[in-house]
Write an enzyme that holds these catalytic residues in place. Structure first.
Site, PDB file in Angstrom:
ATOM      1  CG  ASP A  18      36.543  32.173  23.984  1.00  0.00           C
ATOM      2  OD1 ASP A  18      36.656  32.723  25.090  1.00  0.00           O
ATOM      3  OD2 ASP A  18      36.944  32.677  22.916  1.00  0.00           O
ATOM      4  CG  ASP A  20      35.219  38.637  23.726  1.00  0.00           C
ATOM      5  OD1 ASP A  20      34.261  39.295  23.311  1.00  0.00           O
ATOM      6  OD2 ASP A  20      35.586  38.640  24.921  1.00  0.00           O
ATOM      7  CG  ASP A 176      39.074  32.726  19.471  1.00  0.00           C
ATOM      8  OD1 ASP A 176      38.753  32.601  20.670  1.00  0.00           O
ATOM      9  OD2 ASP A 176      39.530  33.781  19.000  1.00  0.00           O
TER      10      ASP A 176
END
Length: 232
Positions: A18, A20, A176
């Site tokens: 991922d 961001d 995240d």
């Protein structure tokens, strides 16, 4: 695992990330965007801690957090403005999380390939890569609008593996957000949940059932911290 076995372990051949909240601390760019929109409306600056929690949820979630009194249609009408201003602020305030650069270099030094699968629009993600000079290093980039589905649907992960010419089970996905783990599981990939990114109050990564967890990027400098791919 004894020390000799740990030192002999290699990174997975394909690591997918991922963007961001995982590789990039992009919240400062989002805060700058919100503050410009607020200033244009005569409003005081946004609470950066409040907005930071929503960054991994996407532009609509951030606009909803910024303007909680608007109905859905009103918030949706502001998304194009948010994206326009964000593109102007992109890369001006954000930075890689500590040790991310070293971790990516360690992957490359071990002969592994890495790529990015994000729900950020592909044109914005490409701007990020250009700003970081990652265009040649990133083996595959998939944005939230690259295919008909985005995470938590497994399609972006499956297409990334197909583009790289590997079976999904040979990849490990790192993110995240719970949707990262859900997408990896559905795609047949091992996953790592990282806890240095952006989460809403009450979200507990322990419940996501990732194959591994990491609290700091420096942990991923050790190949032993990575779960084994699900297929050889």
């Amino acid at each position: 695992m004894d020390s000799a076995a740990a030192s002999a372990k290699r990174f997975p051949r394909v690591a997918l990330f991922d963007l961001d909240g995982t590789l990039l601390d992009s919240a400062p760019d989002m805060v700058a965007t919100a503050n410009r929109m607020f200033a244009a409306r005569g409003l005081p600056p946004v609470d950066p801690d409040m907005l930071r929690k929503h960054v991994s949820k996407g532009a609509r979630a951030m606009v909803a957090a910024m303007f909680p009194d608007l109905d859905e249609a009103g918030r949706d009408a502001l998304v194009p403005e948010f994206l326009r201003v964000y593109r102007e602020e992109l890369g001006r305030h954000s930075a890689l999380f500590d040790d991310i650069a070293a971790m990516l270099q360690a992957l490359e030094d071990d002969g592994a390939r890495w790529g990015i699968i994000t729900n950020k629009a592909e044109y914005l993600a490409r701007d990020v890569l250009a700003g970081l000079d990652w265009q040649q290093r990133c083996a595959v980039l998939v944005g939230g609008d690259t295919y008909a589905e985005k995470k938590p649907h497994p399609l972006p992960l499956l297409e990334a593996a197909r583009t790289l010419g590997v079976a999904p089970g040979q990849c490990v996905y790192v993110g995240d957000d719970e949707r990262d783990v859900v997408a990896a599981r559905a795609a047949g990939m091992a996953s790592i949940a990282v806890t240095w990114g952006y989460r809403l109050d009450g979200e507990d990564p322990e419940t996501w059932q990732a194959d591994a967890m990491a609290a700091q990027p420096r942990e991923l400098l050790d190949p032993a911290a990575w779960p084994a791919p699900l297929s050889p």
